[in-house]
Motif scaffolding. Structure first.
Motif, PDB file in Angstrom:
ATOM      1  N   CYS A   1      31.859  45.112  41.592  1.00 18.93           N
ATOM      2  CA  CYS A   1      31.841  46.204  40.620  1.00 18.93           C
ATOM      3  C   CYS A   1      31.920  47.556  41.326  1.00 18.93           C
ATOM      4  O   CYS A   1      32.699  48.423  40.930  1.00 18.93           O
ATOM      5  CB  CYS A   1      30.569  46.113  39.780  1.00 18.93           C
ATOM      6  SG  CYS A   1      30.513  47.292  38.407  1.00 18.93           S
TER       7      CYS A   1
ATOM      8  N   GLY B   1      27.963  42.840  39.217  1.00 19.97           N
ATOM      9  CA  GLY B   1      26.939  43.884  39.250  1.00 19.97           C
ATOM     10  C   GLY B   1      25.556  43.315  39.040  1.00 19.97           C
ATOM     11  O   GLY B   1      25.102  42.445  39.786  1.00 19.97           O
ATOM     12  N   ASP B   2      24.872  43.766  37.996  1.00 22.17           N
ATOM     13  CA  ASP B   2      23.508  43.352  37.705  1.00 22.17           C
ATOM     14  C   ASP B   2      23.504  41.924  37.173  1.00 22.17           C
ATOM     15  O   ASP B   2      24.032  41.645  36.101  1.00 22.17           O
ATOM     16  CB  ASP B   2      22.904  44.299  36.659  1.00 22.17           C
ATOM     17  CG  ASP B   2      21.427  44.029  36.413  1.00 22.17           C
ATOM     18  OD1 ASP B   2      20.937  42.973  36.841  1.00 22.17           O
ATOM     19  OD2 ASP B   2      20.771  44.886  35.803  1.00 22.17           O
TER      20      ASP B   2
ATOM     21  N   ASP C   1      22.380  41.187  33.527  1.00 27.45           N
ATOM     22  CA  ASP C   1      23.149  41.732  32.406  1.00 27.45           C
ATOM     23  C   ASP C   1      24.632  41.521  32.679  1.00 27.45           C
ATOM     24  O   ASP C   1      25.226  42.211  33.496  1.00 27.45           O
ATOM     25  CB  ASP C   1      22.838  43.220  32.241  1.00 27.45           C
ATOM     26  CG  ASP C   1      23.592  43.857  31.081  1.00 27.45           C
ATOM     27  OD1 ASP C   1      24.307  43.124  30.360  1.00 27.45           O
ATOM     28  OD2 ASP C   1      23.465  45.077  30.897  1.00 27.45           O
TER      29      ASP C   1
ATOM     30  N   HIS D   1      26.901  44.633  32.460  1.00 31.30           N
ATOM     31  CA  HIS D   1      26.541  45.818  33.241  1.00 31.30           C
ATOM     32  C   HIS D   1      27.773  46.519  33.814  1.00 31.30           C
ATOM     33  O   HIS D   1      27.937  47.736  33.670  1.00 31.30           O
ATOM     34  CB  HIS D   1      25.591  45.411  34.369  1.00 31.30           C
ATOM     35  CG  HIS D   1      25.218  46.524  35.293  1.00 31.30           C
ATOM     36  ND1 HIS D   1      24.333  47.517  34.941  1.00 31.30           N
ATOM     37  CD2 HIS D   1      25.623  46.820  36.561  1.00 31.30           C
ATOM     38  CE1 HIS D   1      24.199  48.368  35.943  1.00 31.30           C
ATOM     39  NE2 HIS D   1      24.973  47.972  36.932  1.00 31.30           N
ATOM     40  N   CYS D   2      28.646  45.760  34.442  1.00 30.95           N
ATOM     41  CA  CYS D   2      29.819  46.362  35.080  1.00 30.95           C
ATOM     42  C   CYS D   2      30.788  46.908  34.034  1.00 30.95           C
ATOM     43  O   CYS D   2      31.362  47.986  34.213  1.00 30.95           O
ATOM     44  CB  CYS D   2      30.514  45.337  35.970  1.00 30.95           C
ATOM     45  SG  CYS D   2      31.806  46.055  37.013  1.00 30.95           S
TER      46      CYS D   2
ATOM     47  N   ARG E   1      30.068  48.132  31.149  1.00 31.03           N
ATOM     48  CA  ARG E   1      29.518  49.402  30.651  1.00 31.03           C
ATOM     49  C   ARG E   1      29.746  50.531  31.650  1.00 31.03           C
ATOM     50  O   ARG E   1      30.020  51.672  31.261  1.00 31.03           O
ATOM     51  CB  ARG E   1      28.028  49.243  30.355  1.00 31.03           C
ATOM     52  CG  ARG E   1      27.722  48.317  29.180  1.00 31.03           C
ATOM     53  CD  ARG E   1      26.266  48.444  28.761  1.00 31.03           C
ATOM     54  NE  ARG E   1      25.956  47.565  27.645  1.00 31.03           N
ATOM     55  CZ  ARG E   1      25.369  46.381  27.759  1.00 31.03           C
ATOM     56  NH1 ARG E   1      25.013  45.934  28.963  1.00 31.03           N
ATOM     57  NH2 ARG E   1      25.127  45.636  26.699  1.00 31.03           N
ATOM     58  N   ARG E   2      29.644  50.232  32.933  1.00 34.16           N
ATOM     59  CA  ARG E   2      29.859  51.267  33.950  1.00 34.16           C
ATOM     60  C   ARG E   2      31.320  51.717  33.971  1.00 34.16           C
ATOM     61  O   ARG E   2      31.610  52.906  34.101  1.00 34.16           O
ATOM     62  CB  ARG E   2      29.429  50.747  35.321  1.00 34.16           C
ATOM     63  CG  ARG E   2      27.925  50.523  35.446  1.00 34.16           C
ATOM     64  CD  ARG E   2      27.528  50.188  36.862  1.00 34.16           C
ATOM     65  NE  ARG E   2      27.785  51.302  37.769  1.00 34.16           N
ATOM     66  CZ  ARG E   2      27.680  51.216  39.094  1.00 34.16           C
ATOM     67  NH1 ARG E   2      27.328  50.068  39.652  1.00 34.16           N
ATOM     68  NH2 ARG E   2      27.918  52.258  39.856  1.00 34.16           N
TER      69      ARG E   2
END
Length: 211
Positions: free
Chosen positions: A35, A58-59, A62, A65-66, A68-69
């Motif tokens: 990510c 990523g996380d 979750d 997570h990636c 959303r980033r």
């Protein structure tokens, strides 16, 4: 055309690299294995036309997570998830988080290319199995939409942009926009992507497919 591929499996990236040139003869492909690396590639090439993103980077707690980033980094960039996870809830959550499409890793290369073309044309791609699957009629919730709005929502679920919906239903594109706006308002969504995600989660898409 510029495309960014983000997946932590090098073998999978190599396979896609052999397929993606079918999308566009002048395709420029950047790739990343994480990510963080993907976000760095995006900063280096902010004019990317589309991102292909694996779910779960990523996380570890979750899966989104990636996604959303990436969505935070560029709110308008088309992001298509390519994942081995194929549950309705996972797909709906990804679309709700801003994905423009969701392609199972079990898909063949021809479907992948057609799905990406659809997204690049402004549509939203969802797996056919998600749209076709449904609960028995007695268990389906009422949509609260007019019959015409139901038709428009069903075609939104197929990933069609407004112009294609207008052609399919034999109406003006402006009329389609009015129906889409009404659907978004009815579902208390902020845009068509969020409205479609809510429709999937509520079971409306499957309902419309068999009505």
């Amino acid at each position: 055309m510029k495309l960014l591929l983000v997946d932590d499996h090098a073998l999978f990236r190599a396979g896609l690299k052999s397929v993606l040139p079918r999308l566009d003869g002048s395709l420029t492909l950047a790739e990343a294995g994480s990510c963080e690396e993907g976000l760095q590639r995006l900063r280096e090439a902010p004019d990317a036309d589309l991102v292909l993103l694996d779910l779960g980077l990523g996380d570890g707690k979750d899966r989104l997570h990636c996604l959303r980033r990436f969505r935070q980094a560029d709110p308008t960039l088309p992001i298509v998830i390519v994942s081995a996870h194929e549950s309705r809830d996972t797909i709906a959550a990804a679309v709700n988080a801003g994905a423009s499409g969701y392609i199972p890793k079990s898909s063949d290369s021809a479907l992948l290319i057609e799905a990406l073309r659809l997204v690049l044309a402004g549509g939203i791609y969802l797996p056919p199995a998600l749209i076709a699957g449904s609960a028995p009629s007695a268990q389906r919730p009422p949509t609260g939409l007019t019959p015409r709005q139901q038709e428009v929502l069903a075609l939104l679920a197929e990933g069609l942009p407004n112009k294609a919906i207008a052609r399919r239903l034999g109406m003006a594109e402006g009329t389609v926009r009015i129906h889409v706006t009404a659907i978004i308002k009815h579902l208390h969504a902020s845009n068509r992507t969020e409205a479609l995600a809510k429709a999937i989660r509520l079971g409306y898409v499957a309902t419309l497919e068999e009505d």
